[in-house]
Structures are given as C-alpha cells and as structure tokens.
Design a protein around this motif. Structure first.
Motif, short mmCIF file in Angstrom:
data_model
loop_
_atom_site.label_atom_id
_atom_site.label_comp_id
_atom_site.label_asym_id
_atom_site.label_seq_id
_atom_site.Cartn_x
_atom_site.Cartn_y
_atom_site.Cartn_z
N LEU A 141 -4.20 6.10 2.03
CA LEU A 141 -4.98 6.12 1.44
C LEU A 141 -6.31 6.96 1.07
O LEU A 141 -6.99 7.29 2.34
CB LEU A 141 -5.67 4.52 2.74
CG LEU A 141 -7.22 3.98 1.81
CD1 LEU A 141 -6.71 2.72 0.83
CD2 LEU A 141 -7.46 3.05 2.60
N VAL A 195 -9.22 3.82 -3.48
CA VAL A 195 -9.13 2.44 -4.10
C VAL A 195 -7.98 2.24 -5.08
O VAL A 195 -7.42 0.99 -5.20
CB VAL A 195 -10.57 1.58 -4.37
CG1 VAL A 195 -11.18 1.76 -3.08
CG2 VAL A 195 -11.18 2.10 -5.09
N SER A 200 -2.92 -6.18 -1.78
CA SER A 200 -3.09 -4.91 -0.89
C SER A 200 -4.55 -5.94 -0.21
O SER A 200 -4.70 -5.79 0.97
CB SER A 200 -2.21 -3.71 -1.42
OG SER A 200 -3.90 -3.58 -1.99
N VAL A 201 -5.57 -5.98 -0.62
CA VAL A 201 -6.60 -5.89 -0.16
C VAL A 201 -7.13 -6.49 -0.09
O VAL A 201 -7.52 -7.31 2.11
CB VAL A 201 -8.00 -5.71 -1.02
CG1 VAL A 201 -9.39 -5.90 -1.17
CG2 VAL A 201 -8.41 -4.46 -2.31
N LEU A 256 -4.89 0.72 -4.56
CA LEU A 256 -5.01 -0.67 -4.45
C LEU A 256 -5.20 -1.80 -4.72
O LEU A 256 -5.37 -1.20 -6.00
CB LEU A 256 -6.41 -1.31 -3.17
CG LEU A 256 -6.66 0.00 -1.79
CD1 LEU A 256 -7.53 -0.61 -1.10
CD2 LEU A 256 -5.25 -0.42 -0.84
N MET A 312 1.12 -1.59 0.01
CA MET A 312 0.57 -0.45 -0.02
C MET A 312 0.77 1.66 -0.22
O MET A 312 1.83 1.12 0.32
CB MET A 312 -0.85 0.20 0.48
CG MET A 312 -2.05 -0.81 1.35
SD MET A 312 -3.55 -0.58 2.70
CE MET A 312 -3.86 0.60 2.81
#
Length: 341
Positions: free
Chosen positions: A5, A8, A15-16, A11, A1
């Motif tokens: 953040l 999305v 990473s999710v 990502l 990541m």
C-alpha cells in the motif's frame, strides 16, 4: 489490492469498500471489547525516519491488537542509513526479519523505492509531501461513519479542504480517494502559495466532480457537510518560502465562530493531527473541544480499526477474524476522553 500500500492510486472503489467492511469488523477489537490473535508470531518492522507520534503508535497498536509483535526504528541517527546504507539494502535486510513493514521517510518516492526491493508487504506511512494512504483510508472511514450517524450519503456531499494543500500529503491522498465516489462538491481554500497541485485538481474534475478554489473562508458554507483542515507544513518549506512566509492569518482559522456563523449543526470537523495549538498558529482552534461536530478524536480512534484492516488484508487473514475472537479481561473505561461527545 496490490501486495503493498504505497499510494491510493492502487485502490479502486471495490478495494476501498472491502477495507471499510473489514475495519467495521475490527471495531470491537480496536475498542478493547474483544481480542484476536490471527497475527500471532508475525513481526512488523515500523521504520519511521521522520518525526511521528500518532501514525507510528497507531500502526504499532493495530499490529499488536491482531496478535503480532513490533520492532521500531525512529530517526536516521539510529539507523544504518546514517552510515550510508541504501534503501535497497535496508529493505532486503528488514524483509528477512519482518513479515510486514511500515515506512515513513521525508523524501517523496522513497517508500516506493524501498518496496521495489521486497515481496514483503510495505505500507507507506508518509513520504515527504507525497502521500499518506492509510490516513486517507481512515478519513474516508470516518466520513462514512459520521454520514451514517447523521443520515447523509457521499453522493452530492459538499467537502471543504483547507490549510496547507500544497505540502499536506494527507489531503493529496484524500482528494484522490474522494474522487472514486459519486459526484461531490469540493471546495479548496488555502493561503497564497500553498494551493492544491493543479494535477490533482484536474484529476478530480476529470472524474465528474465540481471543484471550487477560494482564497478565504469568509463566505457562506451553510450546505457544508465536512471541513477538513490541515496544519501548515513549514518543515517542508524551501529557504525562500520560510523567508517570505508571513504566517497564516485568522481568516483561515476553523473555530467555533466559523462553524456557528457560517456552517450548520451537522457540519463535521476533521484534521489529520497534530494540530498546532500555539498562539498565532491559527490552526484548528481548541475552542471546539467537546463540540459534537469535532470528529478529530473519533477520527484517530478509527485509525486503529482501519490500520488493522490494512494489515489483515495484506497478510490475507481478513476472513479469519470472526472465528478468532474472545472477550477482553482487563478494565476498559466506558468513555476514553473526558470531553468525548
């Protein structure tokens, strides 16, 4: 990541999946069965310049359950921005006070501008009609858990997104995350003028998913796995839209009759909340309260675990959790809500 953040877009599937695994580790802590203090001494700046209850308190709670402390700011009135301070100056000042920052702002792109001025981790808590990445992550976590409970998998699943798909930032982030998975069937249903942005539809199709756009719910959904419905975001309407908007008809309402007549016993119902329960709003109906298909409160509970996972990952303590656990000492009810199923 990445160190922040913000979207999305930062990502990928790996990473999710990492965040899903860490969130699962966090569940005993989020559910008040165990305690950790891996963030003892750390301070979170919780900067919310737009109304919020769930997201603000959820981030606050998640950081505290990791042992940290929180400084809250809510609204422009009580911030230096009301005196003309720039996002750059606010970012640099707050970064000197805090070890992580969550920010919600009514203007799209504002959180990214704020994050550009600091190396302290910044989490986008919602930027106008833009994105809400932590909500999308907890939504994916919820779908994954519900599918495991029902013996289903993401691959080939049929997911319905309905409501305000134009201004609903939660569905903008969610559809991007869904597009990282094996091919899905995604149906989009919204009132006229509130359709999903074309660029997002094109992105999802380009990744091999089947997307169908409809203008009503009056059809068969007997293969539907998830219905994700959203409130109409009237606070983001232009003056012209407010003048011309006739309201959402009951043709778009997700209620018990819709599930019983058009869906199945295993269709999962989700909503990012708040839902508008006032008469005539035609949002997700309260007649589903207590129905096991209604996952909205399991969804909000999952938000604590996922936001803990985000903090632990960004602050690089995700590998320390299991070594720093002890049982709680206070009373915790066996069932949180009176209608929980």
């Amino acid at each position: 990541m990445s160190p922040h953040l913000l979207s999305v877009d930062s990502l990928n599937r790996d990473s999710v999946n990492h965040l899903l695994r860490v969130a699962a580790q966090m569940e005993p802590i989020a559910q008040r069965r165990q305690i950790t203090r891996v963030l003892e001494g750390a301070v979170l700046g919780n900067l919310f310049f737009e109304a919020s209850t769930r997201t603000r308190v959820s981030f606050h709670t998640a950081f505290c359950r990791l042992g940290g402390s929180v400084c809250d700011t809510t609204g422009f009135t009580f911030s230096s921005m009301a005196k003309g301070e720039s996002l750059y100056d606010t970012s640099r000042v707050m970064s000197g006070y805090c070890d992580a920052i969550v920010m919600r702002h009514p203007d799209q792109g504002s959180v990214a501008e704020f994050a550009a001025a600091t190396n302290v981790p910044v989490i986008n808590g919602g930027d106008g009609p833009g994105e809400h990445p932590s909500q999308a992550l907890l939504d994916i976590y919820t779908i994954d858990k519900e599918f495991q409970r029902l013996g289903k998998s993401f691959g080939g699943a049929h997911i319905l997104l309905t409501g305000d798909l134009k201004y609903g930032r939660t569905v903008h982030s969610l559809i991007k995350l869904l597009s990282l998975y094996d091919p899905l069937r995604i149906t989009l249903v919204s009132p006229p003028g509130l359709e999903m942005p074309t660029a997002l539809i094109d992105l999802v199709i380009s990744r091999g998913h089947q997307v169908e756009v409809r203008d009503h719910l009056a059809t068969d959904f007997s293969d539907l796995d998830v219905v994700y419905t959203t409130r109409i975001q009237k606070e983001r309407f232009t003056e012209e839209m407010n003048e011309n908007f006739q309201g959402i008809s009951d043709d778009f309402m997700v209620n018990k009759a819709f599930l019983d007549q058009r869906c199945t016993d295993s269709t999962i119902v989700m909503h990012p909340l708040p839902r508008d329960s006032r008469a005539g709003a035609n949002d997700l109906n309260v007649d589903l309260n207590g129905d096991p298909r209604l996952a909205i409160f399991r969804q909000t509970d999952n938000g604590i675990s996922m936001r803990m996972a985000i903090f632990a990952t960004l602050l690089q303590v995700d590998t320390l959790i299991e070594k720093d656990l002890r049982p709680v000492r206070w009373f915790v009810p066996s069932q949180i809500g009176t209608l929980d199923r």
